[in-house]
Design an enzyme around this catalytic site. Structure first.
Site, PDB file in Angstrom:
ATOM      1  N   SER A 268       0.855  -1.201   0.000  1.00  0.00           N
ATOM      2  CA  SER A 268       0.000   0.000   0.000  1.00  0.00           C
ATOM      3  C   SER A 268       0.878   1.234   0.000  1.00  0.00           C
ATOM      4  O   SER A 268       2.065   1.173   0.272  1.00  0.00           O
ATOM      5  CB  SER A 268      -0.873   0.000   1.265  1.00  0.00           C
ATOM      6  N   ASP A 269       0.268   2.372  -0.292  1.00  0.00           N
ATOM      7  CA  ASP A 269       1.012   3.598  -0.039  1.00  0.00           C
ATOM      8  C   ASP A 269       0.805   3.920   1.443  1.00  0.00           C
ATOM      9  O   ASP A 269       0.043   3.249   2.156  1.00  0.00           O
ATOM     10  CB  ASP A 269       0.538   4.736  -0.966  1.00  0.00           C
ATOM     11  N   TYR A 270       1.452   4.949   1.908  1.00  0.00           N
ATOM     12  CA  TYR A 270       1.514   5.241   3.336  1.00  0.00           C
ATOM     13  C   TYR A 270       0.106   5.523   3.888  1.00  0.00           C
ATOM     14  O   TYR A 270      -0.459   6.570   3.609  1.00  0.00           O
ATOM     15  CB  TYR A 270       2.411   6.458   3.555  1.00  0.00           C
ATOM     16  N   ALA A 271      -0.438   4.562   4.601  1.00  0.00           N
ATOM     17  CA  ALA A 271      -1.777   4.683   5.210  1.00  0.00           C
ATOM     18  C   ALA A 271      -2.867   4.824   4.151  1.00  0.00           C
ATOM     19  O   ALA A 271      -3.965   5.298   4.431  1.00  0.00           O
ATOM     20  CB  ALA A 271      -1.832   5.846   6.180  1.00  0.00           C
ATOM     21  N   SER A 272      -2.570   4.383   2.929  1.00  0.00           N
ATOM     22  CA  SER A 272      -3.564   4.570   1.863  1.00  0.00           C
ATOM     23  C   SER A 272      -4.816   3.737   2.117  1.00  0.00           C
ATOM     24  O   SER A 272      -5.911   4.121   1.705  1.00  0.00           O
ATOM     25  CB  SER A 272      -2.959   4.205   0.507  1.00  0.00           C
TER      26      SER A 272
END
Ligand code: GLC
Length: 747
Positions: A268-272
């Site tokens: 995932s992207d950061y906290a996506s």
């Protein structure tokens, strides 16, 4: 039945024996792992400090951390290997986007080199430095197609063109990962997908992209990077057609896994995933977790959702453990491919940063990424000029490097002023130095008064302007694209002294600086060029090196023209002879201005087209000749050879960058007026000519459209194929010039 069993047992035994030994090791590990350990393996946390909490998570089998370096990595890795139950090593990641210590031009600048070998070399040398710090996974290359310079992240990608971005992304993957059995630095191609189409050029904003355009424009660079062997892929923040990418099963399973058969790791992207609560497609973290895992999001970057919720979902029967095992398998496979089970630690004792090889490559990249936009003959400077070096980017060791470089030493950056001091020391110029301001957004008339006074003492003024690096990159979107602060006022005041002015722009995006360029004698667009940009620019300005950069993105005249890109559709009323705003008599009740597609104030032309760039000589492109005017439809591997003779009509050797474009005149869907299908860099001595050749096959003419007789939107409705008919082909210096040759793709 009795006879069959021994055969089945034998086949199973053979299958096991022939199974890849790494897969066998993975099978064995997974069979020993508890569900808690599997979920921990799928979790990545942001490091940067040593805490007891993290040490305990590592002991419990944490899979990965980002943003640790050096001894901190070894500290946690030792706990993972020696104190966790199964001793599975962690993989440590970082955003090494355009260099670790030695910084290369931002990716948009690297794209301007049109030099794949150099870009691959820069990635290889970057990996050399990052690996020494224990970083074995970088969140790069970013291959998001961007047609909107308001979007701050245009800096991080390779511009507006799908073919160029595909080639650049693949070269970067090859450079990072190497060709050996043990991968050096795992690439992570991002952000999957469509992030560059964020509405309004506003970061993280919604995107609406029809499937045909997804497949035509935004997906191919990811496929190219995956075909180059990218070990991982990162999902994007945006919602695409109403579904956040973190939960977008159509893209992440139907296309990525089922159609492309990708077996790499998806992070995932950061906290996506957690962001999906704000997107509004789920109510809480547990729902977000379910949506993400069902899209086979395999590693959870700082959502902190898999550890609390994934086991719960499995126990509730909402998630099958087989899916968890598949995710863990892909994670462990990357760790095996990196050799981490055999060599989990990094040796930080004798770092080899900023070595000669890296600095030379960084300088060459900065030289080749600079694009000469205008030159009335003032460049290259003649012998021993008195130069005033000024402007906010003339001596800014931080901003010169641009966005996304955490590990550089500002003190190692050589600025233009430092480079010209060296030229002065060697007696090749006489230097007057006065920055006039240190930050791009400063406004101070007194500075300007000072500069105009000093300008009168110089033969030529070298003004280094542009953007602070903080104005570029993630979450740095601008609604105006002018030079920040009072740079424009400074440039005009200096020019008013009557002295020649050379404007060099160091920025993270195209800027709408037509008026500034009109007022000066020469302009070099250098992007943010990294550690060695100072010597690179001095070499270009003093003529030691001739410029060879070409624009990887269209430069609009004004923000109001955005989105603007060369491979546009023709529309039903393409511009023929625009009557402009000032041509219309004031007060005219009736005045025929035709019915074409353009802006009254600007026509339909950009400030500079894709592929544009000048140098210190002139090149004459001859007509395009074709080996045949008919290309049989079922021609592959038969191809058409398009060639063109380019003559250096000037008095110094330089690099030409011929670009191959095609146009499909009639398609079952409307087609762009030009599409880049190839490019070369070729050095041509003064007065000489060289012939360049490009091969074209029917595959090069294929495009995504609806399958025969299928209506839009039906499943499996899309096909990528060429359609018979007339094609035009250019070999030209940029996307706006050239006369095409014609051929028929014959059924
Ligand atoms: C950021 C960026 C992504 C980066 C990640 C880790 O928000 O979107 O490109 O790799 O977080 O830093």
């Amino acid at each position: 039945m009795k006879k069959i069993l021994p055969i089945l047992a034998l086949l199973t035994l053979i299958a096991c024996q022939t199974k890849d030994p790494v897969e066998q090791k993975i099978d064995q590990l997974i069979s020993q792992m508890t569900l808690d350990e599997k979920v921990a393996q799928m979790t990545q946390l942001a490091g940067g400090q040593i805490t007891e909490d993290y040490e305990n998570l590592v002991r419990a089998g944490l899979g990965s951390m980002l943003n640790n370096v050096g001894n901190e990595i070894n500290h946690y890795q030792r706990i993972a290997v020696e104190e966790s139950r199964l001793g599975i090593p962690m993989v440590f990641a970082r955003d090494v986007i355009h260099g670790y210590r030695t910084i290369y031009p931002i990716p948009l600048g690297q794209a301007a080199t049109f030099d794949l070998a150099l870009v691959e070399e820069a990635a290889r040398l970057t990996a050399n430095e990052a690996i020494q710090a224990g970083i074995r996974w970088t969140f790069s290359p970013m291959v998001d197609i961007a047609r909107d310079p308001r979007w701050g992240r245009i800096a991080e990608g390779y511009g507006e063109d799908t073919y160029l971005a595909s080639q650049m992304g693949a070269a970067t993957v090859r450079g990072y990962q190497g060709q050996d059995s043990i991968i050096r630095l795992a690439a992570c191609v991002k952000h999957f997908v469509g992030y560059g189409a964020s509405e309004g050029g506003r970061d993280y904003n919604t995107t609406w992209i029809p499937e045909v355009q997804l497949r035509e424009t935004y997906l191919p660079p990811f496929k190219a990077a995956i075909d180059a062997g990218a070990l991982s892929l990162m999902c994007a923040f945006n919602d695409l057609n109403g579904v956040p990418m973190s939960a977008n099963k159509h893209l992440m399973k139907d296309i990525l896994r089922d159609e492309w058969h990708y077996t790499g790791l998806l992070v995932s992207d950061y906290a996506s995933s957690e962001n999906m609560i704000k997107h509004g497609n789920c109510a809480n973290l547990k729902e977000a977790t379910l949506l993400s895992i069902n899209a086979q999001m395999e590693m959870d970057m700082e959502n902190r959702s898999y550890i609390p919720h994934l086991k719960e979902l499995v126990n509730e029967g909402l998630v099958k453990e087989e899916l968890i095992d598949q995710c863990v398998r892909d994670i462990l496979r990357m760790k095996f491919r990196l050799g981490l089970f055999d060599n989990p630690y990094c040796s930080v004792e004798h770092p080899d940063y900023y070595n000669a090889e890296s600095l030379q490559a960084a300088q060459r990249a900065a030289e080749e990424s600079a694009v000469l936009l205008k030159n009335n003959g003032v460049l290259p400077l003649n012998a021993q000029p008195t130069v005033l070096v000024c402007g906010p980017l003339a001596h800014n060791q931080h901003d010169q490097n641009g966005t996304w470089c955490f590990d550089k030493l500002d003190s190692a950056t050589i600025t233009p002023l430092m480079a010209f001091r060296q030229w002065d020391k060697e007696g090749k110029i006489r230097l007057i130095e006065q920055l006039g301001k240190h930050w791009s957004r400063e406004v101070n008339e007194q500075n300007t008064v000072q500069l105009t006074r000093l300008a009168k003492q110089a033969d030529v003024v070298l003004y280094f302007g542009g953007e602070e690096s903080i104005l570029s990159g993630e979450a740095r979107c601008r609604a105006h694209l002018d030079l920040p602060g009072d740079q424009s006022e400074q440039i005009r005041a200096i020019k008013a002294t009557g002295k020649p002015v050379v404007l060099t722009v160091m920025a993270g995006r195209p800027l709408c600086i037509g008026a500034d360029i009109d007022c000066v004698d020469a302009t070099i667009y250098a992007f943010h060029g990294g550690t060695m940009q100072g010597p690179a620019l001095a070499n270009l300005i003093m003529g030691k090196v001739a410029p060879s950069g070409r624009l990887p993105v269209t430069f609009p005249q004004t923000v109001g023209q955005i989105p603007m890109y060369y491979n546009k559709k023709n529309s039903g009323r393409p511009t023929s002879n625009p009557v402009l705003y000032d041509d219309i008599p004031v007060g005219a009740a009736q005045f025929s201005i035709g019915a074409d597609s353009y802006w009254l104030e600007y026509g339909d032309k950009p400030l500079y087209p894709f592929g544009y760039g000048l140098t210190y000589t002139t090149f004459e492109y001859g007509p395009v000749t074709l080996s045949d005017t008919i290309l049989p439809f079922d021609s592959s591997p038969h191809c058409l050879i398009a060639s063109c003779t380019i003559t250096n009509t000037g008095n110094r050797e330089a690099v030409a960058v011929p670009q191959l474009y095609i146009r499909d005149l009639v398609g079952s869907l409307t087609r762009p007026i030009r599409e880049l299908k190839g490019f070369q860099r070729i050095t041509i001595p003064a007065g000489e000519a060289r012939t360049v050749r490009f091969e074209l096959t029917a595959d090069d003419l294929a495009y995504w459209h609806l399958a025969e007789g299928v209506t839009l939107g039906a499943d499996g409705a899309y096909t990528c194929s060429a359609e018979p008919g007339e094609f035009h082909v250019w070999i030209a210096p940029n996307a706006a010039e050239g006369t095409p040759a014609k051929f028929i793709l014959q059924d």
